[in-house]
Design an enzyme around this catalytic site. Structure first.
Site, PDB file in Angstrom:
ATOM      1  N   ARG A  51     -26.504 -18.215  23.503  1.00 15.47           N
ATOM      2  CA  ARG A  51     -27.427 -17.303  24.186  1.00 15.47           C
ATOM      3  C   ARG A  51     -26.841 -16.775  25.487  1.00 15.47           C
ATOM      4  O   ARG A  51     -27.199 -15.695  25.940  1.00 15.47           O
ATOM      5  CB  ARG A  51     -28.788 -17.971  24.390  1.00 15.47           C
ATOM      6  CG  ARG A  51     -29.564 -18.061  23.067  1.00 15.47           C
ATOM      7  CD  ARG A  51     -30.747 -19.002  23.151  1.00 15.47           C
ATOM      8  NE  ARG A  51     -30.366 -20.369  23.466  1.00 15.47           N
ATOM      9  CZ  ARG A  51     -29.930 -21.269  22.582  1.00 15.47           C
ATOM     10  NH1 ARG A  51     -29.813 -20.943  21.318  1.00 15.47           N
ATOM     11  NH2 ARG A  51     -29.613 -22.489  22.943  1.00 15.47           N
ATOM     12  N   GLU A  88     -26.459 -34.385  25.489  1.00 14.64           N
ATOM     13  CA  GLU A  88     -27.441 -35.457  25.418  1.00 14.64           C
ATOM     14  C   GLU A  88     -27.521 -36.055  24.011  1.00 14.64           C
ATOM     15  O   GLU A  88     -28.041 -37.134  23.826  1.00 14.64           O
ATOM     16  CB  GLU A  88     -28.820 -35.001  25.902  1.00 14.64           C
ATOM     17  CG  GLU A  88     -29.412 -33.816  25.189  1.00 14.64           C
ATOM     18  CD  GLU A  88     -29.068 -32.471  25.824  1.00 14.64           C
ATOM     19  OE1 GLU A  88     -29.929 -31.585  25.745  1.00 14.64           O
ATOM     20  OE2 GLU A  88     -27.979 -32.288  26.373  1.00 14.64           O
TER      21      GLU A  88
END
Length: 164
Positions: A51, A88
């Site tokens: 993005r 993560e």
């Protein structure tokens, strides 16, 4: 104008989807203008996969400067400069072309959609700096403050349009 998707891409991750915002003309223009204000003074925008490509290109166009796509590993032909980092939910690699684009000595601002743990942004800073660029700052649409990603790139100035 965002959508939250639970357990994507892995259980426990709350994915913040900015696609509805980017698909709205007024929303996209407002975000582009705000990110461009944060990037003033740069002579190159580095948009992070994926993005960040959209946002970075819009910001670069608004500022009348170029954009460099910082790609996920394996998407560019060799030779490349690369940096591997922790997410993560795993590891990833960022790459830029090692030939054809000279970023040495250029003032670069990094544009991305979301700042979470700071792994992607930190890797981009290391990659661009190792390639000779002066990373002057970063700008994101959304910052997830509880994940403390800003600390991964301190003291780099980071501008966030919205924090949660």
């Amino acid at each position: 104008m965002t959508r939250e998707v639970a357990d994507f891409p892995e259980p426990g991750v709350q994915f913040k989807d900015l696609t509805p915002l980017l698909a709205d003309a007024a929303g996209l223009c407002a975000v582009t203008d705000a990110l461009a204000a944060s990037a003033a003074g740069a002579d190159l925008v580095a948009g992070l996969d994926a993005r960040g490509f959209l946002l970075g290109a819009a910001v670069a166009t608004r500022l009348g400067i170029g954009v460099l796509a910082v790609r996920k590993g394996g998407k560019l032909p060799p030779p490349v400069h690369s940096a591997t980092y922790q997410l993560e939910y795993g590891t990833a690699t960022l790459e830029i072309p090692a030939e054809g684009i000279d970023i040495a000595g250029r003032d670069v601002v990094i544009i991305d959609d979301v700042l979470a743990t700071g792994g992607t942004l930190g890797a981009a800073v290391k990659l661009l700096t190792a390639s000779g660029a002066r990373v002057t700052g970063a700008a994101v649409v959304l910052e997830l403050t509880e994940l403390r990603g800003r600390g991964a790139v301190a003291p780099l100035p980071v501008s966030s349009l919205h924090t949660v």
